[in-house]
Scaffold this motif. Sequence first.
Motif, PDB file in Angstrom:
ATOM      1  N   ARG A 134       9.342   4.626 -20.733  1.00 42.04           N
ATOM      2  CA  ARG A 134       9.983   4.086 -21.651  1.00 42.04           C
ATOM      3  C   ARG A 134       9.653   2.297 -21.860  1.00 42.04           C
ATOM      4  N   GLY A 135       8.354   2.417 -22.203  1.00 43.30           N
ATOM      5  CA  GLY A 135       7.798   1.117 -22.558  1.00 43.30           C
ATOM      6  C   GLY A 135       7.361   0.155 -21.561  1.00 43.30           C
ATOM      7  N   SER A 136       7.550   0.442 -20.131  1.00 39.98           N
ATOM      8  CA  SER A 136       7.407  -0.382 -19.087  1.00 39.98           C
ATOM      9  C   SER A 136       6.543   0.248 -17.974  1.00 39.98           C
ATOM     10  N   VAL A 137       5.877  -0.753 -17.178  1.00 41.09           N
ATOM     11  CA  VAL A 137       5.159  -0.230 -15.996  1.00 41.09           C
ATOM     12  C   VAL A 137       6.213  -0.364 -15.140  1.00 41.09           C
ATOM     13  N   TRP A 138       6.174   0.857 -14.194  1.00 40.58           N
ATOM     14  CA  TRP A 138       7.235   0.659 -12.951  1.00 40.58           C
ATOM     15  C   TRP A 138       6.558   0.815 -11.797  1.00 40.58           C
ATOM     16  N   VAL A 139       6.699  -0.034 -10.693  1.00 38.34           N
ATOM     17  CA  VAL A 139       6.307   0.116  -9.363  1.00 38.34           C
ATOM     18  C   VAL A 139       7.317   0.015  -8.436  1.00 38.34           C
ATOM     19  N   VAL A 140       7.087   1.245  -7.524  1.00 30.29           N
ATOM     20  CA  VAL A 140       8.187   1.639  -6.397  1.00 30.29           C
ATOM     21  C   VAL A 140       7.502   1.937  -5.218  1.00 30.29           C
ATOM     22  N   GLY A 141       8.111   1.535  -4.040  1.00 29.79           N
ATOM     23  CA  GLY A 141       7.884   1.979  -2.599  1.00 29.79           C
ATOM     24  C   GLY A 141       6.668   1.181  -2.081  1.00 29.79           C
ATOM     25  N   GLY A 142       6.229   1.959  -0.970  1.00 33.28           N
ATOM     26  CA  GLY A 142       5.054   1.377  -0.414  1.00 33.28           C
ATOM     27  C   GLY A 142       5.419   0.316   0.771  1.00 33.28           C
ATOM     28  N   GLY A 143       4.480  -0.545   0.896  1.00 34.00           N
ATOM     29  CA  GLY A 143       4.727  -1.740   1.927  1.00 34.00           C
ATOM     30  C   GLY A 143       3.435  -1.972   2.522  1.00 34.00           C
ATOM     31  N   VAL A 144       3.533  -2.690   3.736  1.00 34.49           N
ATOM     32  CA  VAL A 144       2.699  -3.158   4.553  1.00 34.49           C
ATOM     33  C   VAL A 144       2.979  -2.407   5.884  1.00 34.49           C
ATOM     34  N   HIS A 145       2.094  -1.552   6.383  1.00 34.34           N
ATOM     35  CA  HIS A 145       2.467  -0.687   7.490  1.00 34.34           C
ATOM     36  C   HIS A 145       2.891  -1.404   8.733  1.00 34.34           C
ATOM     37  N   GLU A 146       2.508  -2.726   9.015  1.00 36.37           N
ATOM     38  CA  GLU A 146       3.232  -3.374  10.190  1.00 36.37           C
ATOM     39  C   GLU A 146       4.578  -3.737   9.851  1.00 36.37           C
ATOM     40  N   GLU A 147       4.946  -3.800   8.669  1.00 37.68           N
ATOM     41  CA  GLU A 147       6.547  -4.348   8.222  1.00 37.68           C
ATOM     42  C   GLU A 147       7.284  -3.160   7.921  1.00 37.68           C
ATOM     43  N   GLU A 191       0.804  -1.058  -0.043  1.00 35.18           N
ATOM     44  CA  GLU A 191      -0.067   0.225   0.041  1.00 35.18           C
ATOM     45  C   GLU A 191       0.819   1.067   0.188  1.00 35.18           C
ATOM     46  N   ASP A 192       0.427   2.432  -0.149  1.00 33.57           N
ATOM     47  CA  ASP A 192       1.078   3.738  -0.240  1.00 33.57           C
ATOM     48  C   ASP A 192       2.277   3.424  -1.284  1.00 33.57           C
ATOM     49  N   PHE A 193       2.093   2.847  -2.367  1.00 39.76           N
ATOM     50  CA  PHE A 193       3.136   3.151  -3.475  1.00 39.76           C
ATOM     51  C   PHE A 193       2.995   3.958  -4.392  1.00 39.76           C
ATOM     52  N   ASP A 194       3.750   3.812  -5.521  1.00 45.37           N
ATOM     53  CA  ASP A 194       3.512   4.473  -6.651  1.00 45.37           C
ATOM     54  C   ASP A 194       3.767   3.693  -8.189  1.00 45.37           C
ATOM     55  N   ALA A 195       3.233   4.193  -9.116  1.00 40.67           N
ATOM     56  CA  ALA A 195       3.517   3.251 -10.543  1.00 40.67           C
ATOM     57  C   ALA A 195       3.289   4.348 -11.713  1.00 40.67           C
ATOM     58  N   PRO A 197       8.191   0.276   5.277  1.00 41.10           N
ATOM     59  CA  PRO A 197       8.340   0.563   3.619  1.00 41.10           C
ATOM     60  C   PRO A 197       9.410  -0.547   2.890  1.00 41.10           C
ATOM     61  N   LEU A 198       9.018  -0.347   1.729  1.00 39.06           N
ATOM     62  CA  LEU A 198       9.932  -1.356   0.997  1.00 39.06           C
ATOM     63  C   LEU A 198      10.939  -0.133   0.137  1.00 39.06           C
ATOM     64  N   SER A 199      12.070  -0.661  -0.295  1.00 31.23           N
ATOM     65  CA  SER A 199      12.903   0.013  -1.363  1.00 31.23           C
ATOM     66  C   SER A 199      13.206  -0.623  -2.495  1.00 31.23           C
ATOM     67  N   ASP A 200      12.396  -1.825  -3.056  1.00 29.45           N
ATOM     68  CA  ASP A 200      12.563  -2.462  -4.188  1.00 29.45           C
ATOM     69  C   ASP A 200      11.950  -1.650  -5.406  1.00 29.45           C
ATOM     70  N   LEU A 201      12.157  -1.975  -6.745  1.00 30.94           N
ATOM     71  CA  LEU A 201      11.630  -1.372  -7.764  1.00 30.94           C
ATOM     72  C   LEU A 201      11.365  -2.565  -8.912  1.00 30.94           C
ATOM     73  N   TRP A 202      10.037  -2.440  -9.337  1.00 28.58           N
ATOM     74  CA  TRP A 202       9.855  -3.620 -10.091  1.00 28.58           C
ATOM     75  C   TRP A 202       9.487  -3.109 -11.559  1.00 28.58           C
ATOM     76  N   ARG A 203       9.549  -3.688 -12.464  1.00 25.52           N
ATOM     77  CA  ARG A 203       8.944  -3.440 -13.970  1.00 25.52           C
ATOM     78  C   ARG A 203       8.282  -4.518 -14.819  1.00 25.52           C
ATOM     79  N   SER A 204       7.221  -4.099 -15.273  1.00 28.10           N
ATOM     80  CA  SER A 204       6.604  -4.930 -16.338  1.00 28.10           C
ATOM     81  C   SER A 204       6.726  -4.532 -17.760  1.00 28.10           C
ATOM     82  N   ASP A 205       7.284  -5.034 -18.793  1.00 22.76           N
ATOM     83  CA  ASP A 205       7.387  -4.791 -20.089  1.00 22.76           C
ATOM     84  C   ASP A 205       6.062  -4.703 -20.835  1.00 22.76           C
ATOM     85  N   GLY A 206       5.429  -3.600 -21.449  1.00 24.11           N
ATOM     86  CA  GLY A 206       4.358  -3.625 -22.221  1.00 24.11           C
ATOM     87  C   GLY A 206       3.035  -3.256 -21.246  1.00 24.11           C
TER      88      GLY A 206
END
Length: 120
Positions: free
Chosen positions: A69-82, A61-65, A84-93
């Motif tokens: 450059r041709g990809s969907v990007w997802v970053v940040g957020g997390g589960v409040h009890e655990e 939750e509390d992420f952004d997307a 925030p995350l600092s990972d970065l994910w990409r899906s092409d197309g």
Amino acid sequence: WKRMVEAAPWEPREDHRVLVVGARLVLVGGEDDIVIFHDTWTSDDGLEWTRGPTPEFPEREDFDATFWRGSVWVVGGGVHEEGPLSDLWRSDGADTATWLRVTVDGCWGGLWAPGLVGSA
């Protein structure tokens, strides 16, 4: 404004992201007061929606997307009890069927509610 769909096929939610990817709409995640939705939906017309496979990235939750450059990007957020995350994910197309973890631990540290800007 014109209502396009009386009742969408997904559960009511907030804090989700809807992106324009080419000629397709892509909805990612969201939450209600109890559930963090770990899903994606796509539509070519805004009327008919198809649920995609569950993303490989952890639920959040509390992420952004964004679409960049041709990809969907997802970053940040997390589960409040655990925390925030600092990972970065990409899906092409626009199908969002396969996700690639770009980084596990970004130099930005964990982020709640980051803001991304993107364009085609």
